[in-house]
Write a protein that holds these residues in place. Structure first.
Motif, PDB file in Angstrom:
ATOM      1  N   ARG A 176       0.851  -1.188   0.000  1.00  0.00           N
ATOM      2  CA  ARG A 176       0.000   0.000   0.000  1.00  0.00           C
ATOM      3  C   ARG A 176       0.886   1.238   0.000  1.00  0.00           C
ATOM      4  O   ARG A 176       1.801   1.341   0.810  1.00  0.00           O
ATOM      5  N   PRO A 231      -5.598  -3.626  -2.538  1.00  0.00           N
ATOM      6  CA  PRO A 231      -4.901  -3.977  -1.301  1.00  0.00           C
ATOM      7  C   PRO A 231      -3.589  -4.720  -1.532  1.00  0.00           C
ATOM      8  O   PRO A 231      -2.643  -4.557  -0.772  1.00  0.00           O
ATOM      9  N   GLU A 275     -10.367  -9.068  -5.127  1.00  0.00           N
ATOM     10  CA  GLU A 275      -9.921  -8.643  -3.797  1.00  0.00           C
ATOM     11  C   GLU A 275     -11.056  -8.005  -2.990  1.00  0.00           C
ATOM     12  O   GLU A 275     -10.811  -7.317  -2.007  1.00  0.00           O
ATOM     13  N   SER A 312     -13.049  -8.902  -0.739  1.00  0.00           N
ATOM     14  CA  SER A 312     -13.135  -9.148   0.701  1.00  0.00           C
ATOM     15  C   SER A 312     -12.236  -8.194   1.498  1.00  0.00           C
ATOM     16  O   SER A 312     -12.373  -8.083   2.704  1.00  0.00           O
ATOM     17  N   GLN A 313     -11.343  -7.491   0.806  1.00  0.00           N
ATOM     18  CA  GLN A 313     -10.425  -6.556   1.464  1.00  0.00           C
ATOM     19  C   GLN A 313     -10.713  -5.102   1.116  1.00  0.00           C
ATOM     20  O   GLN A 313      -9.932  -4.220   1.455  1.00  0.00           O
ATOM     21  N   ILE A 314     -11.828  -4.855   0.409  1.00  0.00           N
ATOM     22  CA  ILE A 314     -12.148  -3.505  -0.064  1.00  0.00           C
ATOM     23  C   ILE A 314     -13.523  -3.079   0.441  1.00  0.00           C
ATOM     24  O   ILE A 314     -14.512  -3.774   0.210  1.00  0.00           O
ATOM     25  N   ASP A 315     -13.564  -1.938   1.127  1.00  0.00           N
ATOM     26  CA  ASP A 315     -14.835  -1.326   1.503  1.00  0.00           C
ATOM     27  C   ASP A 315     -15.187  -0.174   0.566  1.00  0.00           C
ATOM     28  O   ASP A 315     -16.351   0.068   0.286  1.00  0.00           O
ATOM     29  N   ASN A 347      -5.927   4.039   7.547  1.00  0.00           N
ATOM     30  CA  ASN A 347      -5.879   2.574   7.486  1.00  0.00           C
ATOM     31  C   ASN A 347      -7.226   1.963   7.091  1.00  0.00           C
ATOM     32  O   ASN A 347      -7.611   0.899   7.574  1.00  0.00           O
ATOM     33  N   ARG A 348      -7.945   2.660   6.207  1.00  0.00           N
ATOM     34  CA  ARG A 348      -9.226   2.174   5.710  1.00  0.00           C
ATOM     35  C   ARG A 348      -8.990   1.177   4.591  1.00  0.00           C
ATOM     36  O   ARG A 348      -7.935   1.150   3.960  1.00  0.00           O
ATOM     37  N   ARG A 349      -9.982   0.369   4.316  1.00  0.00           N
ATOM     38  CA  ARG A 349      -9.901  -0.657   3.272  1.00  0.00           C
ATOM     39  C   ARG A 349     -10.337  -0.039   1.940  1.00  0.00           C
ATOM     40  O   ARG A 349     -11.472  -0.162   1.521  1.00  0.00           O
TER      41      ARG A 349
END
Length: 120
Positions: A7, A33, A57, A59-62, A109-111
């Motif tokens: 990142r 991510p 990806e 599951s790692q991204i909002d 530290n956001r997704r």
């Protein structure tokens, strides 16, 4: 550069490219991510070529930020639905705003992920 793992904050952009991770790249980028990838998208209507990489990806991204170049454009409804079904919030804005927002969210530290269309 084809792929830079990890990142990274965007240090600067313009003149058709971006600086990040102590390197630079001319052209658009897709930030996931897993790392930063070269994007073939030269405009928002070419974003569909990157969808599979984002969904891989999910599951790692909002949040997915889409920097649409100089002007703010809307994401096509079909893509908006696809990301909504994957529980990914998408926000489109010009690339300048997308870079600033991406850096803030990354610092928190956001997704977050981003597709950033290069600006001349």
């Amino acid at each position: 550069m084809k792929f830079l793992p990890g990142r990274h904050l965007i240090d600067s952009f313009g003149n058709g490219g971006f600086r990040f991770g102590d390197m630079s790249h001319l052209g658009s980028i897709l930030i996931l991510p897993s790392g930063v990838r070269v994007s073939a998208a030269l405009a928002l209507d070419e974003f569909s070529i990157e969808v599979d990489a984002v969904l891989a990806e999910k599951s790692q991204i909002d949040f997915l930020l889409v920097g649409t170049g100089r002007d703010m454009l809307r994401l096509p409804l079909s893509l908006a639905r696809l990301f909504s079904e994957a529980n990914i919030n998408v926000d489109t804005m010009n690339t300048n705003a997308a870079v600033r927002t991406y850096n803030v969210l990354l610092e928190e530290n956001r997704r977050v992920a981003a597709l950033l269309v290069a600006v001349p």
